[in-house]
Design a protein around this motif. Structure first.
Motif, PDB file in Angstrom:
ATOM      1  N   THR A  68       6.733  23.079  -2.998  1.00 57.79           N
ATOM      2  CA  THR A  68       6.739  21.646  -2.623  1.00 57.79           C
ATOM      3  C   THR A  68       7.098  20.786  -3.824  1.00 57.79           C
ATOM      4  OG1 THR A  68       4.943  22.171  -1.104  1.00 57.79           O
ATOM      5  CG2 THR A  68       5.374  19.829  -1.498  1.00 57.79           C
ATOM      6  N   SER A  69       6.462  21.112  -4.967  1.00 60.72           N
ATOM      7  CA  SER A  69       6.732  20.237  -6.118  1.00 60.72           C
ATOM      8  C   SER A  69       8.167  20.405  -6.601  1.00 60.72           C
ATOM      9  CB  SER A  69       5.706  20.423  -7.234  1.00 60.72           C
ATOM     10  OG  SER A  69       5.840  21.697  -7.779  1.00 60.72           O
ATOM     11  N   GLU A  70       8.751  21.581  -6.403  1.00 62.10           N
ATOM     12  CA  GLU A  70      10.165  21.752  -6.795  1.00 62.10           C
ATOM     13  C   GLU A  70      11.073  20.853  -5.950  1.00 62.10           C
ATOM     14  OE1 GLU A  70       9.778  26.419  -8.169  1.00 62.10           O
ATOM     15  OE2 GLU A  70      10.895  25.935  -6.346  1.00 62.10           O
ATOM     16  N   TRP A  71      10.767  20.818  -4.671  1.00 64.16           N
ATOM     17  CA  TRP A  71      11.557  19.942  -3.782  1.00 64.16           C
ATOM     18  C   TRP A  71      11.382  18.483  -4.197  1.00 64.16           C
ATOM     19  CZ3 TRP A  71      14.857  20.682   0.412  1.00 64.16           C
ATOM     20  CH2 TRP A  71      15.089  22.013   0.779  1.00 64.16           C
ATOM     21  N   LEU A  72      10.114  18.145  -4.493  1.00 64.27           N
ATOM     22  CA  LEU A  72       9.861  16.739  -4.880  1.00 64.27           C
ATOM     23  C   LEU A  72      10.579  16.390  -6.178  1.00 64.27           C
ATOM     24  CD1 LEU A  72       6.099  16.280  -3.894  1.00 64.27           C
ATOM     25  CD2 LEU A  72       8.089  15.124  -2.912  1.00 64.27           C
ATOM     26  N   ILE A 105      14.244  15.824  -5.458  1.00 64.23           N
ATOM     27  CA  ILE A 105      14.589  14.526  -4.846  1.00 64.23           C
ATOM     28  C   ILE A 105      14.385  13.399  -5.863  1.00 64.23           C
ATOM     29  CG2 ILE A 105      12.373  13.908  -3.708  1.00 64.23           C
ATOM     30  CD1 ILE A 105      15.724  13.622  -1.985  1.00 64.23           C
ATOM     31  N   ASN A 106      13.354  13.575  -6.722  1.00 60.18           N
ATOM     32  CA  ASN A 106      13.129  12.574  -7.775  1.00 60.18           C
ATOM     33  C   ASN A 106      14.336  12.451  -8.685  1.00 60.18           C
ATOM     34  OD1 ASN A 106      10.772  11.237  -7.466  1.00 60.18           O
ATOM     35  ND2 ASN A 106       9.514  12.855  -8.377  1.00 60.18           N
ATOM     36  N   SER A 107      14.899  13.605  -9.040  1.00 64.15           N
ATOM     37  CA  SER A 107      16.030  13.509  -9.964  1.00 64.15           C
ATOM     38  C   SER A 107      17.248  12.887  -9.274  1.00 64.15           C
ATOM     39  CB  SER A 107      16.346  14.861 -10.618  1.00 64.15           C
ATOM     40  OG  SER A 107      16.988  15.693  -9.685  1.00 64.15           O
ATOM     41  N   VAL A 108      17.394  13.141  -7.960  1.00 67.33           N
ATOM     42  CA  VAL A 108      18.502  12.462  -7.255  1.00 67.33           C
ATOM     43  C   VAL A 108      18.264  10.953  -7.278  1.00 67.33           C
ATOM     44  CG1 VAL A 108      19.728  12.176  -5.060  1.00 67.33           C
ATOM     45  CG2 VAL A 108      18.932  14.443  -5.745  1.00 67.33           C
ATOM     46  N   ILE A 119      18.693   5.549  -4.619  1.00 67.77           N
ATOM     47  CA  ILE A 119      17.899   5.753  -3.410  1.00 67.77           C
ATOM     48  C   ILE A 119      18.774   6.031  -2.184  1.00 67.77           C
ATOM     49  CG2 ILE A 119      17.680   3.325  -2.671  1.00 67.77           C
ATOM     50  CD1 ILE A 119      14.607   5.273  -3.113  1.00 67.77           C
ATOM     51  N   ASP A 120      19.975   5.443  -2.199  1.00 68.06           N
ATOM     52  CA  ASP A 120      20.865   5.623  -1.046  1.00 68.06           C
ATOM     53  C   ASP A 120      21.295   7.078  -0.907  1.00 68.06           C
ATOM     54  OD1 ASP A 120      20.763   3.140  -0.169  1.00 68.06           O
ATOM     55  OD2 ASP A 120      22.780   2.529  -0.816  1.00 68.06           O
ATOM     56  N   ARG A 121      21.650   7.647  -2.055  1.00 64.01           N
ATOM     57  CA  ARG A 121      22.103   9.044  -2.047  1.00 64.01           C
ATOM     58  C   ARG A 121      20.944   9.956  -1.601  1.00 64.01           C
ATOM     59  NH1 ARG A 121      25.663  12.745  -1.032  1.00 64.01           N
ATOM     60  NH2 ARG A 121      25.300  14.655  -2.191  1.00 64.01           N
ATOM     61  N   ALA A 122      19.750   9.646  -2.123  1.00 62.77           N
ATOM     62  CA  ALA A 122      18.578  10.456  -1.763  1.00 62.77           C
ATOM     63  C   ALA A 122      18.334  10.370  -0.257  1.00 62.77           C
ATOM     64  CB  ALA A 122      17.351   9.979  -2.536  1.00 62.77           C
ATOM     65  N   SER A 123      18.461   9.155   0.291  1.00 65.76           N
ATOM     66  CA  SER A 123      18.246   8.975   1.733  1.00 65.76           C
ATOM     67  C   SER A 123      19.294   9.742   2.523  1.00 65.76           C
ATOM     68  CB  SER A 123      18.346   7.502   2.126  1.00 65.76           C
ATOM     69  OG  SER A 123      17.411   6.769   1.420  1.00 65.76           O
ATOM     70  N   PHE A 124      20.536   9.706   2.005  1.00 66.18           N
ATOM     71  CA  PHE A 124      21.613  10.416   2.704  1.00 66.18           C
ATOM     72  C   PHE A 124      21.306  11.914   2.788  1.00 66.18           C
ATOM     73  CE2 PHE A 124      25.477  12.968   2.419  1.00 66.18           C
ATOM     74  CZ  PHE A 124      26.140  12.545   3.560  1.00 66.18           C
ATOM     75  N   LEU A 125      20.878  12.459   1.620  1.00 67.40           N
ATOM     76  CA  LEU A 125      20.597  13.898   1.608  1.00 67.40           C
ATOM     77  C   LEU A 125      19.469  14.237   2.576  1.00 67.40           C
ATOM     78  CD1 LEU A 125      20.861  14.654  -2.218  1.00 67.40           C
ATOM     79  CD2 LEU A 125      22.444  15.325  -0.405  1.00 67.40           C
ATOM     80  N   LEU A 126      18.440  13.379   2.569  1.00 65.55           N
ATOM     81  CA  LEU A 126      17.317  13.649   3.475  1.00 65.55           C
ATOM     82  C   LEU A 126      17.739  13.585   4.930  1.00 65.55           C
ATOM     83  CD1 LEU A 126      14.020  12.054   2.175  1.00 65.55           C
ATOM     84  CD2 LEU A 126      14.605  14.450   2.520  1.00 65.55           C
TER      85      LEU A 126
END
Ligand code: TPP
Ligand code: MG
Length: 878
Positions: free
Chosen positions: A11-15, A18-21, A27-34
C-alpha cells in the motif's frame, strides 16, 4: 470490497508512487492515472467504491485561493453597519403589539455571503444587463439595510418594514408586485428560488443561442437555505443544470445547519450530502467549510487526524460547538484525539470559539466566488458553513433562533460590541439606525464598489419596449365558419401559435413550451418547422428522419420541450414571461399542458408568477371534466378555473369556438404586449372535434368581457348560459325545449371569473356611492331587457358559474361537474354529471315551474319525456 489492509508495504509503495506523480507532474496527471486504473477495475467487474464526496474541508486549497483585493477592514465596518441596521429594523417592527415579525438569524448567518457578492461580483444594470440574484427571502432585512446605506431607502422606509398598506412600506420578503422597481424575483416560498433560478439560467442561454439577447458573462446567483434544499423543487431541476452545463448559474447554499425547528441534519452532514447530490448531477462543488483562522491548525494536521475528526462529527454537534462555546468544543471535539488536542493547546477557549467558519470569512468566500465565476462548462454550487444567529450572543445557534424577533438588551449590546457599532449605552435603548455621513470613507467606499460593478441592485426594470400587433389575418382566419370540417379548440390555438411564429412583427418573440405533450396537442409539426431547443444541437440521426415531421433538436431551436416536469416548464415560462423586465426584451410564451397538471400541480409557482408580473399565455389544453373523457379521475379537470381565479392578475377564459379563442388571444397580445398591462392569460382548450360557426357580428367585446348572446329568441322564457365544451349542450337544450314549446335564448360565457370581477367592482362602487344612481354590472346590463330565469352549465364545478349569482335578479340554477371524474364516453359522462342537454332542459323546466310559467302537469310530462331518473345518486356523493 474489503477495507482491511492485507499488505501495508505494498500500500505504501502505491501511495509513494502517486505522491511522486503529484509532486513531479501535478494533480491533474495523478487524477488521470487514477481514472485509468479505475476504468481497468471496472472492466474486471469491480464496482467503483470511491464516492462522490471529498473530505469535510474547503475545496480550494489555501495556496490556490484567489486573494481578495479590497480593504478588508473597511468592508467589515460597512458589513457591520448593514448587520446592525437589519437587526434594528426587525427589532423596531416588533417593539409594539403589531407582531409584524421579521427575521434576524437568517441574514446574520448570511451577511458575508451577500457582502462579498455585492462588493466584488454582482453586476448592476448601468449600460448592461444586470446579474440576476435570487435572494433568500428571509434575508430581506439585510438587503434593505444595504440599500439604506446606499441612500436608496431612508429611515422612514426601514421603520415601515412590513407596514405596506400605507406607503412607503417595505415588503416582508422579495415581492415584485409590492415593490415593482426593487425586487425582481419572488422567492420566499422555499424551493421556488432554486427551480426558478435554474430555468432562468436555461432561458438566458436559450435567448442567447437564438441571437435575441446576448448573454455575455451575465450570471444567475441563487441564494438558499440548507433546510430549503429539502424541498423537491430545490433539487428537482439540478440535473437539467448539470446536463445543460449552465456555467452562468451559481448556487450559494447557506449551510447554517439549522432550519426553523432545529437542525437540518443533526445526525448527518448536510454539506456532504449536498456535495454528493450536486456532484452526481455534474455541478462544480465548492465547499467553504473553514475560515482562515483554521489554516494554521490544519497545516499542523500532517497525518490527517484532525481531518478524521472533522469527517465524522455530525451537524448536531457542530451546532453545539457554536451554541456552547470554546471549552465545550475543546472537550467534545479536539479532545477526541490526544494528538489533535495538542494542536490547539496554545489557544484559549475564546480563541477556539473564534475559529471561524468559512461562510463568515470574506477571504474564503471571495476565493470561492472567484472560482465560481471563472468556471466553465458546468454550474457551480457553493456550500458555505455558517452559524445561524451569528453575533446574537446567547441566541447564536440555539434551536429557537430562527424565530427570534426580539433580543434582550444584553444580546443587543453584545451584538453592538462584536461588530463595533458606534452607538453609546445612553442611546442604545432607542435602537438608532446608523448611517455615516455621505462623505464618510464608508459610504464613499460602498458607492465606489457599486459604481465599478455597474450600479445598485436589487432594481427591477418597470418600463419595457411595446410590441406591435401581429397580422390580424392570423386571427381572422378563425373568424370564419369551419363549415363541415370538425376541429377542436386545441387545434385552433395550435394554428394561431404556428401562424404567430411566422409573423414578421412578433414571430421571434413567440415561444411554445410543452412538458412532453406536444403530440397530445397536435403540435408535432412544430418540431421540424421551428426545432426544439437543445444546447447540444442534435448529435444523432432521429429515428424518424425520413418522415415529414421529424424530431428536430437544434442549437437555435425555438420550442422548449422541457420533459415531464410541469414545475420546470412553468419556471421556463415564468422566465420568458418576465423577459420584458429581466432582459429588457419582451417575449410571448405559450405554455401548453394538460389543464389538470397546471395550477393544481404548480399553484405556488403560478402565484409567484403573478407576483413577478408575468405576461404570457397558459393554455390548459385538453381540459374539461367530461371532455377529456377517457383519462379518468386524475386527469379530468373540473376546477382549474377556480384555481386560476385565485390569482388576481390572471385572466382566465373557457372558450367554446375557434373564433372565441382567436379574439381572446388577439386581445391578450394587445393588452399585455402593446398596452403593456401586467396580466397573464389562462385559456382552456378542448380536444373535442366539432364544426365551428362564424363569429357573430359585434360579439368581440362580449367575448373579451366574459359573455355574449349567441342565439337570440324573441319572447324567450328562459336564458341558457353555456361555457366551453358545454356550450353546445346548451344549444342542444334550446332545441330540446322547443319541443315542449319553451323558448330559450343561449349565451356563451367565455369567463365567469371576469364576470365576477366586474360584478364585485360595480357592487363596491355602488356601496361607496350610495347617493348616486346604482350602476349595473355587466351581467345586469346583458340581462336588463327581461328577468327570465337563468340556467348556467359548464364543465367545471358549480362554484365556477355560481360566482355570478349576486348579479342575477331572477331564478338561477347552475349545473357543473362537482365530484371525481372517471373514464367513459363524453355522452355518458355528461349524463352522469348532469351537464348534458337533457339535464339543462330539466333545470330549465324546473325553473319555469317554480316561477309558475309552466304547470305541474307540464313538468311531469317533460320529466317523463326526458326520462329524468329521480333516484339517480348525485355525482359528487362520497
Ligand atoms: C414552502 C415553504 N414552507 C415553509 C416555509 C416557512 N419557513 C420559513 S423559513 C423556514 C426555515 C428555513 O430554513 P433554511 O432554509 O435552513 O434557512 P435559514 O433561515 O436557516 O438560512 C421555514 C420552514 C416557507 N417559507 N416556505
Ligand atoms: Mg438553515
Amino acid at each position: 470490497m474489503s477495507n482491511k489492509d492485507i499488505d501495508p508495504i505494498e500500500t505504501s509503495e502505491w501511495l509513494e508512487a502517486i505522491n511522486s506523480v503529484i509532486e513531479e507532474e501535478g494533480i491533474d496527471r495523478a487524477s488521470f492515472l487514477l481514472s485509468k486504473l479505475a476504468k481497468k477495475l471496472n472492466q474486471e467487474g469491480a464496482i467503483p467504491s470511491y464516492n462522490l464526496t471529498t473530505p469535510f474541508k474547503n475545496s480550494i486549497p489555501v495556496k490556490e485561493e484567489a486573494p481578495m483585493p479590497g480593504d478588508l477592514f473597511m468592508e467589515r465596518r460597512i458589513r457591520s453597519l448593514i448587520r446592525w441596521n437589519a437587526l434594528v429594523m426587525v427589532l423596531k417592527a416588533n417593539m409594539n403589539d403589531d407582531e409584524l415579525g421579521g427575521h434576524i438569524s437568517t441574514f446574520s448567518s448570511a451577511a458575508t455571503l451577500y457582502d462579498v457578492g455585492f462588493n466584488y461580483f454582482f453586476r448592476g444594470s448601468n449600460g448592461q444587463l444586470e446579474d440576476m440574484v435570487y435572494y433568500q427571502g428571509h434575508c430581506s432585512p439585510g438587503i434593505y439595510a444595504r440599500s439604506y446605506l446606499e441612500g436608496y431607502l431612508n429611515e422612514d422606509d426601514l421603520d415601515n418594514f412590513r407596514k405596506e398598506v400605507h406607503k412607503p412600506g417595505l415588503s416582508s420578503y422579495p415581492h415584485p408586485w409590492l415593490m415593482p422597481d426593487y425586487w425582481q424575483f419572488p422567492v420566499v416560498s422555499m424551493g421556488l428560488g432554486p427551480i426558478l433560478g435554474i430555468y432562468q439560467a436555461h432561458v438566458m442561454r436559450y435567448l442567447s443561442a437564438r441571437g435575441l439577447v446576448p448573454r455575455n458573462d451575465r450570471k444567475v446567483w441563487v441564494f438558499c437555505g440548507d433546510g430549503e434544499m429539502d424541498e423537491p423543487e430545490s433539487k428537482g431541476a439540478i440535473g437539467l443544470a448539470g446536463r445543460e452545463q449552465l456555467e452562468n448559474l451559481i448556487f450559494v447554499v447557506n449551510c447554517n445547519l439549522q432550519r426553523l425547528d432545529g437542525p437540518v441534519r443533526g445526525n448527518g452532514k448536510i454539506i456532504q450530502e449536498l456535495e454528493g447530490a450536486f456532484r452526481g448531477e455534474g455541478w462544480n462543488v465548492i465547499k467553504v467549510v473553514w475560515g482562515r483562522f483554521w489554516d494554521p491548525i490544519m497545516a499542523k494536521d500532517t497525518e490527517g487526524k484532525l481531518q478524521d475528526l472533522m469527517d465524522v462529527v455530525v451537524d448536531g454537534e457542530l451546532q453545539n460547538f457554536k451554541a456552547k462555546g470554546g471549552a465545550y468544543t475543546r472537550e467534545n471535539f479536539f479532545a477526541k484525539d490526544p494528538d489533535v488536542l495538542e494542536m490547539v493547546k496554545d489557544l484559549s477557549d475564546d480563541d477556539i470559539y473564534k475559529l471561524n467558519r468559512g461562510g463568515h470569512d470574506p477571504y474564503k468566500v471571495y476565493a470561492a466566488y472567484h472560482k465560481a465565476v471563472n468556471s466553465e462548462g458546468a454550474p457551480t454550487v457553493i456550500l458555505a458553513l455558517t452559524t445561524k444567529g451569528y453575533g446574537t450572543g446567547s441566541r447564536e445557534a440555539d434551536n429557537t433562533t430562527h424565530q427570534v424577533k426580539k433580543l434582550s438588551m444584553d444580546n443587543i449590546k453584545s451584538f453592538r460590541d462584536k461588530f463595533n457599532i458606534p452607538v453609546l449605552d445612553s442611546e442604545i435603548e432607542k435602537l438608532p439606525y446608523v448611517r455615516p455621513s455621505e462623505d464618510s470613507p464608508e459610504i464613499q467606499y460602498l458607492k465606489k464598489t457599486r459604481e465599478e460593478l455597474g450600479g445598485y441592485i436589487p432594481r427591477r426594470r418597470t418600463a419595457s419596449e411595446a410590441l406591435s400587433m401581429p397580422s390580424t389575418k392570423i386571427f381572422e382566419k378563425l373568424y370564419e365558419s369551419s363549415g363541415d370540417r370538425k376541429i377542436s379548440t386545441t387545434m385552433a390555438i395550435v394554428r394561431i401559435i404556428t401562424d404567430l411564429l411566422k409573423d414578421s412583427e412578433i414571430g421571434e418573440r413567440i415561444v411554445p413550451i410543452v412538458p412532453d405533450e406536444a403530440r397530445t396537442f397536435g403540435m408535432e409539426a412544430l418540431f421540424r418547422q421551428v426545432g426544439i431547443y437543445s444546447s447540444a444541437g442534435q448529435k444523432y440521426e432521429p429515428e424518424d428522419a425520413d418522415k415529414v415531421m421529424w424530431y428536430k433538436e437544434s442549437k437555435d431551436g425555438v420550442m422548449l420541450e422541457e420533459g415531464i416536469t410541469e414545475a420546470g416548464a412553468f419556471s421556463a415560462w415564468t422566465a420568458l414571461a418576465t423577459a420584458y423586465s429581466n432582459y429588457d426584451f419582451p417575449m410571448i410564451p405559450f405554455y401548453l399542458f394538460y389543464s389538470m397538471f397546471g395550477f393544481q400541480r404548480v399553484h405556488d409557482l403560478s402565484w409567484a408568477a403573478g407576483d413577478a408580473q408575468a405576461k404570457g399565455f397558459l393554455i390548459g389544453a385538453t381540459s374539461g371534466r367530461t371532455t377529456l373523457n377517457g383519462e379518468g379521475l386524475q386527469h379530468q379537470d373540473g376546477h382549474s378555473h377556480i384555481l386560476s381565479s385565485t390569482i388576481p392578475n390572471c385572466f382566465s377564459y373557457d372558450p367554446a369556438f375557434a373564433y372565441e379563442v382567436a379574439v381572446i388571444v388577439k386581445n391578450g397580445i394587445k393588452e399585455m404586449f402593446v398596452d403593456q398591462k401586467n396580466y397573464f392569460y389562462y385559456i382552456t382548450t378542448i380536444n373535442e372535434n366539432y364544426s365551428h360557426p362564424e363569429i357573430p357580428e359585434g360579439s368581440e367585446s362580449g367575448i373579451i368581457k366574459g359573455m355574449y348572446k349567441l342565439i337570440d329568441n324573441e319572447n324567450a322564457q328562459i336564458r341558457l348560459l353555456g361555457s366551453g365544451a358545454i356550450l353546445r349542450e346548451a344549444i342542444k337544450a334550446k332545441e330540446l325545449l322547443e319541443k315542449f314549446n319553451i323558448k330559450a335564448e343561449v349565451w356563451s360565457v367565455t369567463s365567469f371569473n371576469l364576470l365576477r370581477k366586474d360584478g364585485m367592482e360595480v357592487e363596491r362602487f355602488n356601496q361607496l356611492n350610495p347617493s348616486k344612481e346604482p350602476s349595473p354590472s355587466y351581467v345586469e346590463q346583458c340581462f336588463s331587457d327581461s328577468d327570465i330565469p337563468v340556467i348556467a352549465a359548464t364543465d367545471y364545478m358549480r362554484s365556477y358559474s355560481e360566482q355570478i349569482r349576486p348579479y342575477i335578479k331572477s331564478t338561477f340554477f347552475t349545473l357543473g361537474t362537482d365530484g371525481y371524474g372517471r373514464s367513459d364516453s363524453r355522452e355518458t359522462l355528461r349524463d352522469f354529471f348532469e351537464v348534458n342537454s337533457k339535464s339543462i332542459s330539466r333545470a330549465a323546466s324546473y325553473a319555469l315551474y317554480k316561477t309558475k310559467v309552466i304547470s305541474e302537469d307540464q313538468i311531469v310530462d317533460i320529466y317523463k319525456t326526458l326520462k329524468v331518473d329521480t333516484t339517480k345518486p348525485n355525482p359528487w356523493e362520497v
